[in-house]
Design a protein around this motif. Sequence first.
Motif, PDB file in Angstrom:
ATOM      1  N   LEU A  64      11.179   5.014  -7.693  1.00 31.05           N
ATOM      2  CA  LEU A  64       9.974   4.854  -6.896  1.00 31.05           C
ATOM      3  C   LEU A  64       9.237   3.549  -7.199  1.00 31.05           C
ATOM      4  N   GLU A  65       9.753   2.727  -8.095  1.00 29.29           N
ATOM      5  CA  GLU A  65       9.064   1.499  -8.467  1.00 29.29           C
ATOM      6  C   GLU A  65       8.961   0.514  -7.312  1.00 29.29           C
ATOM      7  N   ARG A  66       9.861   0.570  -6.358  1.00 28.18           N
ATOM      8  CA  ARG A  66       9.829  -0.389  -5.250  1.00 28.18           C
ATOM      9  C   ARG A  66       8.596  -0.220  -4.369  1.00 28.18           C
ATOM     10  N   TYR A  67       7.933   0.931  -4.449  1.00 22.69           N
ATOM     11  CA  TYR A  67       6.752   1.164  -3.634  1.00 22.69           C
ATOM     12  C   TYR A  67       5.473   0.702  -4.312  1.00 22.69           C
ATOM     13  N   ALA A  68       5.512   0.463  -5.600  1.00 26.42           N
ATOM     14  CA  ALA A  68       4.310   0.107  -6.357  1.00 26.42           C
ATOM     15  C   ALA A  68       3.820  -1.291  -6.030  1.00 26.42           C
TER      16      ALA A  68
ATOM     17  N   ILE B 298      -5.468  13.916  11.992  1.00 27.81           N
ATOM     18  CA  ILE B 298      -6.119  13.364  10.813  1.00 27.81           C
ATOM     19  C   ILE B 298      -7.027  12.206  11.224  1.00 27.81           C
ATOM     20  N   THR B 299      -8.132  12.035  10.505  1.00 24.65           N
ATOM     21  CA  THR B 299      -9.047  10.935  10.758  1.00 24.65           C
ATOM     22  C   THR B 299      -8.725   9.775   9.830  1.00 24.65           C
ATOM     23  N   ALA B 300      -9.429   8.676   9.998  1.00 25.51           N
ATOM     24  CA  ALA B 300      -9.250   7.525   9.122  1.00 25.51           C
ATOM     25  C   ALA B 300      -9.660   7.867   7.689  1.00 25.51           C
ATOM     26  N   ASP B 301     -10.715   8.662   7.531  1.00 27.60           N
ATOM     27  CA  ASP B 301     -11.138   9.092   6.193  1.00 27.60           C
ATOM     28  C   ASP B 301     -10.084   9.975   5.539  1.00 27.60           C
ATOM     29  N   GLY B 302      -9.462  10.840   6.322  1.00 29.81           N
ATOM     30  CA  GLY B 302      -8.407  11.698   5.795  1.00 29.81           C
ATOM     31  C   GLY B 302      -7.190  10.902   5.365  1.00 29.81           C
ATOM     32  N   THR B 303      -6.823   9.912   6.159  1.00 32.54           N
ATOM     33  CA  THR B 303      -5.695   9.053   5.799  1.00 32.54           C
ATOM     34  C   THR B 303      -6.001   8.285   4.525  1.00 32.54           C
ATOM     35  N   SER B 304      -7.203   7.757   4.426  1.00 34.54           N
ATOM     36  CA  SER B 304      -7.610   7.035   3.226  1.00 34.54           C
ATOM     37  C   SER B 304      -7.597   7.948   2.002  1.00 34.54           C
ATOM     38  N   PHE B 305      -8.092   9.165   2.163  1.00 32.46           N
ATOM     39  CA  PHE B 305      -8.118  10.145   1.073  1.00 32.46           C
ATOM     40  C   PHE B 305      -6.700  10.435   0.577  1.00 32.46           C
ATOM     41  N   LEU B 306      -5.778  10.669   1.513  1.00 29.07           N
ATOM     42  CA  LEU B 306      -4.390  10.959   1.147  1.00 29.07           C
ATOM     43  C   LEU B 306      -3.699   9.747   0.533  1.00 29.07           C
ATOM     44  N   ASP B 307      -3.961   8.557   1.064  1.00 23.91           N
ATOM     45  CA  ASP B 307      -3.334   7.354   0.528  1.00 23.91           C
ATOM     46  C   ASP B 307      -3.825   7.038  -0.876  1.00 23.91           C
ATOM     47  N   ASN B 308      -5.107   7.264  -1.137  1.00 24.23           N
ATOM     48  CA  ASN B 308      -5.634   7.067  -2.493  1.00 24.23           C
ATOM     49  C   ASN B 308      -4.995   8.042  -3.475  1.00 24.23           C
ATOM     50  N   ALA B 309      -4.834   9.288  -3.036  1.00 22.68           N
ATOM     51  CA  ALA B 309      -4.179  10.283  -3.883  1.00 22.68           C
ATOM     52  C   ALA B 309      -2.719   9.901  -4.127  1.00 22.68           C
ATOM     53  N   ALA B 310      -2.042   9.412  -3.087  1.00 20.16           N
ATOM     54  CA  ALA B 310      -0.644   8.998  -3.226  1.00 20.16           C
ATOM     55  C   ALA B 310      -0.514   7.828  -4.179  1.00 20.16           C
ATOM     56  N   SER B 311      -1.465   6.922  -4.131  1.00 19.39           N
ATOM     57  CA  SER B 311      -1.447   5.782  -5.048  1.00 19.39           C
ATOM     58  C   SER B 311      -1.593   6.235  -6.496  1.00 19.39           C
ATOM     59  N   ASP B 312      -2.490   7.192  -6.739  1.00 16.87           N
ATOM     60  CA  ASP B 312      -2.665   7.723  -8.092  1.00 16.87           C
ATOM     61  C   ASP B 312      -1.425   8.485  -8.556  1.00 16.87           C
ATOM     62  N   VAL B 313      -0.803   9.224  -7.646  1.00 19.19           N
ATOM     63  CA  VAL B 313       0.413   9.969  -7.994  1.00 19.19           C
ATOM     64  C   VAL B 313       1.522   9.007  -8.365  1.00 19.19           C
TER      65      VAL B 313
ATOM     66  N   MET C 245       0.838  -1.181   0.000  1.00 21.00           N
ATOM     67  CA  MET C 245       0.000   0.000   0.000  1.00 21.00           C
ATOM     68  C   MET C 245       0.883   1.244   0.000  1.00 21.00           C
ATOM     69  N   VAL C 246       0.532   2.175  -0.831  1.00 20.13           N
ATOM     70  CA  VAL C 246       1.280   3.424  -0.967  1.00 20.13           C
ATOM     71  C   VAL C 246       0.774   4.425   0.064  1.00 20.13           C
ATOM     72  N   THR C 247       1.700   5.117   0.737  1.00 20.82           N
ATOM     73  CA  THR C 247       1.338   6.140   1.716  1.00 20.82           C
ATOM     74  C   THR C 247       1.892   7.487   1.273  1.00 20.82           C
ATOM     75  N   ILE C 248       1.629   8.516   2.072  1.00 22.38           N
ATOM     76  CA  ILE C 248       2.086   9.858   1.723  1.00 22.38           C
ATOM     77  C   ILE C 248       3.600   9.983   1.807  1.00 22.38           C
ATOM     78  N   TYR C 249       4.243   9.061   2.512  1.00 20.72           N
ATOM     79  CA  TYR C 249       5.695   9.103   2.650  1.00 20.72           C
ATOM     80  C   TYR C 249       6.413   8.536   1.429  1.00 20.72           C
ATOM     81  N   ASP C 250       5.677   7.865   0.545  1.00 23.18           N
ATOM     82  CA  ASP C 250       6.279   7.168  -0.585  1.00 23.18           C
ATOM     83  C   ASP C 250       6.336   7.988  -1.862  1.00 23.18           C
ATOM     84  N   VAL C 251       5.699   9.147  -1.886  1.00 20.48           N
ATOM     85  CA  VAL C 251       5.657   9.957  -3.106  1.00 20.48           C
ATOM     86  C   VAL C 251       6.215  11.344  -2.812  1.00 20.48           C
ATOM     87  N   PRO C 252       6.688  12.052  -3.831  1.00 26.34           N
ATOM     88  CA  PRO C 252       7.183  13.421  -3.617  1.00 26.34           C
ATOM     89  C   PRO C 252       6.052  14.348  -3.149  1.00 26.34           C
ATOM     90  N   ALA C 253       6.405  15.247  -2.249  1.00 25.45           N
ATOM     91  CA  ALA C 253       5.404  16.124  -1.630  1.00 25.45           C
ATOM     92  C   ALA C 253       4.732  17.034  -2.652  1.00 25.45           C
TER      93      ALA C 253
END
Length: 151
Positions: A147-151, A123-138, A1-9
């Motif tokens: 960055l391929e090792r995070y995919a 942050i709430t669970a919904d906020g974390t999910s929202f950010l993680d989904n965005a990070a996955s798309d990024v 699973m991709v998190t906010i720490y895995d993609v450029p800010a």
Amino acid sequence: MVTIYDVPADALIEEVAGRLEDRIEQPDWMAFAKSGQTRELPPQQDNFWFIRGASLLRKVAMNGPVGVDRLSTEYGGLKRGSNRYSVSGAHNDTGSKKIIRKLLQQLEEEGFVETAKGEGRRITADGTSFLDNAASDVLSDLDRPELERYA
């Protein structure tokens, strides 16, 4: 699973800002407000409100629980006096607390942020999910081999 720490800010903030445009509303007074005491003019970007909201959401997720005062310090800058008249020495000053407070209230209405009594916002669970989904798309949109090792 991709998190906010895995993609450029910067890429994450740009993606989240695009998603926030449908969810939060920029107030009318923002066209006239400065983003801090160190600025002479209001922000010139059309989507400044949403970029700042995305940045705030990321900062709360990474550093939370965090309060408005500490966030305003992070968004502050070096005040050198006016560009026209350098009459005083340089010192640090804070960013606009009104902008930060209003954005946090809007993010709280969306369910991404919650108030922790005496600690600030977290942050709430919904906020974390929202950010993680965005990070996955990024991450899927980025074409960077390191960055391929995070995919």
